[in-house]
Write a protein that holds these residues in place. Structure first.
Motif, mmCIF file in Angstrom:
data_model
loop_
_atom_site.group_PDB
_atom_site.id
_atom_site.type_symbol
_atom_site.label_atom_id
_atom_site.label_comp_id
_atom_site.label_asym_id
_atom_site.label_seq_id
_atom_site.Cartn_x
_atom_site.Cartn_y
_atom_site.Cartn_z
ATOM 1 N N ASP A 157 0.807 -1.221 0.000
ATOM 2 C CA ASP A 157 0.000 0.000 0.000
ATOM 3 C C ASP A 157 0.843 1.275 0.000
ATOM 4 N N VAL A 164 -3.103 -1.180 5.097
ATOM 5 C CA VAL A 164 -3.954 -2.357 4.880
ATOM 6 C C VAL A 164 -4.201 -3.100 6.188
ATOM 7 N N ASN A 178 -10.261 -5.520 2.440
ATOM 8 C CA ASN A 178 -8.853 -5.875 2.585
ATOM 9 C C ASN A 178 -8.672 -7.284 3.123
#
Ligand SMILES: Cc1cc2nc3c(=O)[nH]c(=O)nc-3n(C[C@H](O)[C@H](O)[C@H](O)COP(=O)(O)OP(=O)(O)OC[C@H]3O[C@@H](n4cnc5c(N)ncnc54)[C@H](O)[C@@H]3O)c2cc1C
Length: 490
Positions: A157, A164, A178
């Motif tokens: 990320d 995340v 996620n």
């Protein structure tokens, strides 16, 4: 005291059984001394760390407990044998100060730890093999490759996974998207996503390292979420990541800790136990459950049962009423892994900085000095996979002996291993879930079933698949029982 588990193999001499182990208990059973017709407060099935902690916490809280295990020793998937005064770890071994449940036990029993490999940055001691080609690097170079590969893998990320998966213990804090996205993703998917972002050397080093994490399951059968969860447990830091999964071991071996916990429970005067007594059925009733165990099918009754058997052996016990569909589906979904851990006792102490990454080897993919050996010798621990097929111990020893890197082979005096892939009480080695298992089944695996509670490292919310997760689960089950029985007695 010796155990039937594990084998020692010497080149030219074949396999030997009956390895010494301080967690093999004599007498193996004291049940006859407990003559009360009253049911036990609790029966604990399994004397691995989840079961031992549950039994210890229950007995020291004043409850009467029966501890049953099919094996002839304590410790389950974590045990050590002592050879020439040095412990050789056959299963779980590495601990860390962030494994808080483990650390508490180490402190409680005043056990020493030692830091792992005494690796120095010697030139040419790191062997890197890829596509059949071998090159020798320094340890510094190898460490740099591994570290940079790991950083790339977890940088999902742009913030090294912190966006995340910000917190490891409150998985509900993750967005549903996620959770599902990363749990449905396999480790192979993640490596494919990175594509050329990983150099060939980085791929070779990290692939053999991943074998050690996943118990040799094929990367497309391993959830990337699980690896991300380990990373998050380590504070998204590469230093903590490597330190927490492979540096500290107990000076006197895992079996010394298992023995301390057991002796503590026994010292309460409230522990009955029977080793070599596999459970095959649990029948629950309104006030108590009946557990059938041992060759003669003897029945024992208790107000509560703590079942700590690994996910891969849950199906071996017949539950009445039957287990709910999600527990059974999880047991069926999870594949046995053939993860192998091989200790090679080598002559000479100059191998202490030796490592070998050989991801395509099949049998031994990642080896390094384990930090435990008599003076003048080195113990190289190798991670890989047990050979497929119905091989006897001699053949397994031969195959491992032959797959050790050729530069190491002349130094090997003895190989010590436990064939977890053919172990009826674990049916595989350490737990590493396939894609989707955690998000779909974790809550169900942790749920009680009438008077039966389930506690295993395999479904811990913390260090799942580690010793710490087992201890967390054992403590959780014991606390639940103490509380509920107290309420019933009011
Ligand atoms: C090779 C290897 C290396 C590992 N390395 C590490 C490491 O470095 N660090 C780390 O933290 N973890 C490591 N692990 C994982 C760790 O050892 C386990 O997660 C942990 O020990 C599991 O504990 P447990 O009590 O949940 O299960 P177990 O230890 O499996 O205990 C369950 C017990 O139930 C018993 N049982 C099963 N079926 C029955 C039955 N029907 N009746 C009666 N008894 C039964 C079994 O005999 C066993 O004793 C490793 C594991 C292996 C195998």
């Amino acid at each position: 005291m010796s155990t039937r588990d594990g084998r020692s193999w010497m080149p030219g001499a074949g396999p030997e059984a009956d390895l010494p182990c301080v967690a093999a208990i004599t007498p193996s059973c004291n049940v006859e001394r407990h003559t009360s017709p009253e049911p036990f407060d609790a029966i604990v099935i399994g004397a691995g760390y989840a079961g031992l902690i549950a039994a210890r916490d229950l007995t020291t809280s004043g409850l009467k407990v029966l501890l049953l295990d099919g094996r002839d020793r304590l410790g389950g998937r974590a045990w050590s044998t002592d050879l020439d005064g040095h412990p050789f770890e056959m299963g779980g071994s590495y601990v860390s100060d962030v494994h808080r449940h483990v650390w508490r036990e180490i402190t409680r029993y005043q056990l020493g730890v030692k830091a792992g490999p005494e690796r120095k940055d010697e030139q040419n001691k790191a062997i890197l093999i890829r596509d059949g080609e071998e090159r020798h690097a320094s340890q510094d170079e190898r460490n740099r490759l591994l570290r940079s590969a790991v950083m790339k893998i977890f940088n999902v990320d742009g913030a090294y996974g912190k966006l995340v998966m910000p917190t490891p213990l409150d998985e509900a804090a993750l967005t549903v998207e996620n959770r599902t996205a990363y749990d449905d993703m396999s480790i192979a998917d993640r490596l494919a996503q990175l594509g050329d972002g990983l150099s060939a050397d980085e791929t070779a080093v990290v692939s053999s390292f991943v074998v050690m994490c996943t118990g040799s399951r094929a990367m497309d059968e391993c959830s990337f979420y699980e690896l991300l969860h380990w990373w998050c447990l380590c504070g998204h830091s590469p230093d903590a990541f490597f330190r927490n999964i492979g540096v500290y071991q107990l000076r006197r071996g895992q079996s010394s800790l298992a023995r301390c916990i057991f002796d503590d429970a026994l010292g309460s005067g409230r522990l009955a136990y029977a080793l070599g007594t596999p459970v095959d059925a649990v029948r629950d009733g309104p006030d108590a459950a009946t557990v059938r165990a041992g060759a003669g099918g003897r029945a024992f009754r208790a107000r509560r049962v703590v079942c700590t058997v690994p996910l891969n052996t849950l199906r071996r016990i017949a539950f009445d009423p039957p287990l709910p569909a999600d527990k059974l589906a999880a047991a069926d979904t999870n594949r046995r892994n053939g993860g192998a851990k091989i200790n090679s006792r080598c002559a000479g102490a100059d191998l202490r900085s030796w490592t070998c990454s050989d991801p395509d080897n099949g049998l031994i993919c990642y080896s390094y000095e384990s930090g435990s050996a008599a003076a003048g010798t080195t113990n190289i621990v190798g991670f890989g996979q047990y050979p497929e097929g119905e091989l006897d111990d001699a053949a397994v020893g031969e195959r491992f002996g032959a797959s050790i890197h050729e530069s190491l082979r002349p130094h090997v005096k003895q190989i010590v291993f436990h064939n977890w892939s053919r172990d009826e009480y674990s049916n595989g080695s350490w737990f590493f879930p396939g894609p989707g298992l955690v998000t779909r089944y974790l809550d169900g695996l942790r749920r009680d079933h009438g008077n039966v509670l389930f506690a295993s490292s395999d479904w811990s919310t913390g260090w799942r698949g580690f010793i710490d997760g087992a201890m967390q689960e054992g403590a959780r089950a014991a606390a639940g029982i103490v509380k509920s029985l107290r309420v019933e007695r009011l």
